[in-house]
Scaffold this motif. Structure first.
Motif, short mmCIF file in Angstrom:
data_model
loop_
_atom_site.label_atom_id
_atom_site.label_comp_id
_atom_site.label_asym_id
_atom_site.label_seq_id
_atom_site.Cartn_x
_atom_site.Cartn_y
_atom_site.Cartn_z
N THR A 201 0.81 -1.22 0.00
CA THR A 201 0.00 0.00 0.00
C THR A 201 0.84 1.27 0.00
OG1 THR A 201 -0.10 -0.10 2.41
CG2 THR A 201 -1.91 -1.13 1.20
N GLN A 202 2.16 1.10 -0.13
CA GLN A 202 3.09 2.24 -0.12
C GLN A 202 2.89 3.09 1.13
OE1 GLN A 202 5.71 2.81 -2.75
NE2 GLN A 202 5.09 0.67 -2.47
N ALA A 203 2.81 2.40 2.27
CA ALA A 203 2.62 3.09 3.55
C ALA A 203 3.91 3.71 4.07
CB ALA A 203 2.08 2.11 4.59
N ILE A 204 5.07 3.22 3.59
CA ILE A 204 6.35 3.80 4.02
C ILE A 204 6.63 4.98 3.11
CG2 ILE A 204 8.78 3.33 4.55
CD1 ILE A 204 8.07 0.35 4.57
N VAL A 205 6.22 6.17 3.57
CA VAL A 205 6.21 7.36 2.71
C VAL A 205 7.55 8.07 2.67
CG1 VAL A 205 3.73 7.67 3.00
CG2 VAL A 205 5.29 8.73 4.64
N GLY A 206 8.48 7.64 3.46
CA GLY A 206 9.82 8.21 3.49
C GLY A 206 10.67 7.35 4.40
#
Length: 356
Positions: A201-206
């Motif tokens: 879910t592309q939860a690691i945004v940085g």
């Protein structure tokens, strides 16, 4: 520290450290994370404010924090377990439950053993003020663990160890005794971004920044309401938690097996199928999850999660028995208004995936 380490080892802990209580340098990051709303519905994160970064405010008199690591990878897991877990994720009709949740609730295991460790220390130095925690209070666990040398914060925000990867639990003992501190560990992620790239879910945004509102672990465990429509197709067959960022991490080739039988896989969660779990009634759910971390989400959220995974399976191919089970559930009289409405909406969504 030698005696403390020996006592800890006897109790099943793999490593301990001691941290200072000055976490002021971590406060700006915590405030920025909260300001961006990355905590989602975990309102307790905001309500506790900076107490999370100020141990002496949480437990007055605290001058040191003993940190502890306990490995949880089930002893039965064979070499090559990461590849096996990824294979599980590719089978739409199989249920994916996080490794840590397949055995006994870690809260119960760690808390009792941390208290025993504190009792042994008191027996050696005399009575002292203390309080034990394990993911149960406003505590910056990873920050304290990294400062005390148990590892470093990975780009997925979990603690990483060169000796044990990330498959372990953390616990703390806040003490009013000025124990000698242990040296922090340096960072060893380098340019690797595998955890960031694999997140469904592309939860690691940085780097070291997770938007919990997109994290599958948050959505399947902490989130109480409907799962956002846009995220449902991305969740695959995850029904409780998500290990993807850990499975892909190179450091987990060093993951250590649990020394305690508490984390052995329960028979009910050994290779479970979505349809098999869906057929549980509430009494079965409560019986088979007794003493498990899964039980705390309740039966309605469990069914909600299963419905989403079944919808994804139905989209991936024909599963007549799964479709029939969902249709039969909708035909049953509702037992609880709010819970039924929550599950029903996800069941209807799941059935609508057949024509996609």
């Amino acid at each position: 520290m030698g005696a403390l380490r020996q006592w800890a080892s006897t109790l099943g802990f793999s490593q301990i450290g001691v941290a200072h209580v000055d976490l002021s340098s971590a406060e700006p990051g915590l405030l920025a994370w909260l300001a961006r709303g990355f905590h989602g519905e975990m309102h307790y994160m905001a309500s506790h404010g900076l107490k999370r970064a100020r141990p002496a405010e949480l437990v007055p008199g605290t001058v040191r924090v003993i940190t502890a690591r306990m490995d949880y990878l089930p002893a039965s897991v064979p070499p090559g377990w990461q590849a096996m877990e990824f294979d599980r994720l590719k089978q739409p009709d199989v249920a994916a439950v996080s490794l840590y949740a397949r055995g006994r609730d870690y809260h119960k295991v760690l808390r009792a053993r941390l208290q025993k460790l504190a009792d042994q220390l008191a027996g050696a130095i005399g009575p002292f003020g203390h309080r034990v925690f394990t993911d149960s209070a406003p505590v910056l666990e990873v920050e304290l663990a990294s400062r005390s040398g148990l590892g470093w914060r990975g780009k997925h925000t979990l603690l990483l160890s060169r000796e044990a990867g990330s498959t372990f639990f953390l616990g703390e003992i806040y003490v009013d005794v000025p124990l000698p501190v242990t040296e922090p560990e340096s960072v060893h992620c380098g340019s690797c971004r595998a955890c960031m790239e694999v997140c469904p879910t592309q939860a690691i945004v940085g780097e070291r920044q997770v938007d919990a509102r997109r994290c599958i672990s948050y959505l399947t465990i902490e989130h109480a309401g409907p799962i956002p429509l846009a995220l449902r197709p991305l969740m695959g067959n995850h029904v409780y938690g998500c290990d993807d960022c850990q499975l892909v991490c190179p450091w987990n080739k060093f993951a250590q097996r649990a020394s305690l039988p508490d984390f052995d896989v329960r028979p009910a969660l050994d290779q479970p199928t979505l349809l098999g779990l869906w057929r549980w009634d509430e009494a079965t759910f409560l019986r088979l999850t007794e003493g498990s971390p899964i039980r705390r989400i309740g039966f309605a959220r469990w069914q909600r999660n299963l419905a989403v995974a079944m919808g994804n399976a139905l989209r991936a191919g024909e599963h007549a028995a799964m479709r029939e089970a969902l249709q039969q559930w909708l035909a049953l009289p509702p037992l609880n208004g709010d819970d039924h409405a929550l599950v029903a909406e996800h069941v209807q969504w799941a059935l609508a995936q057949i024509s996609r």
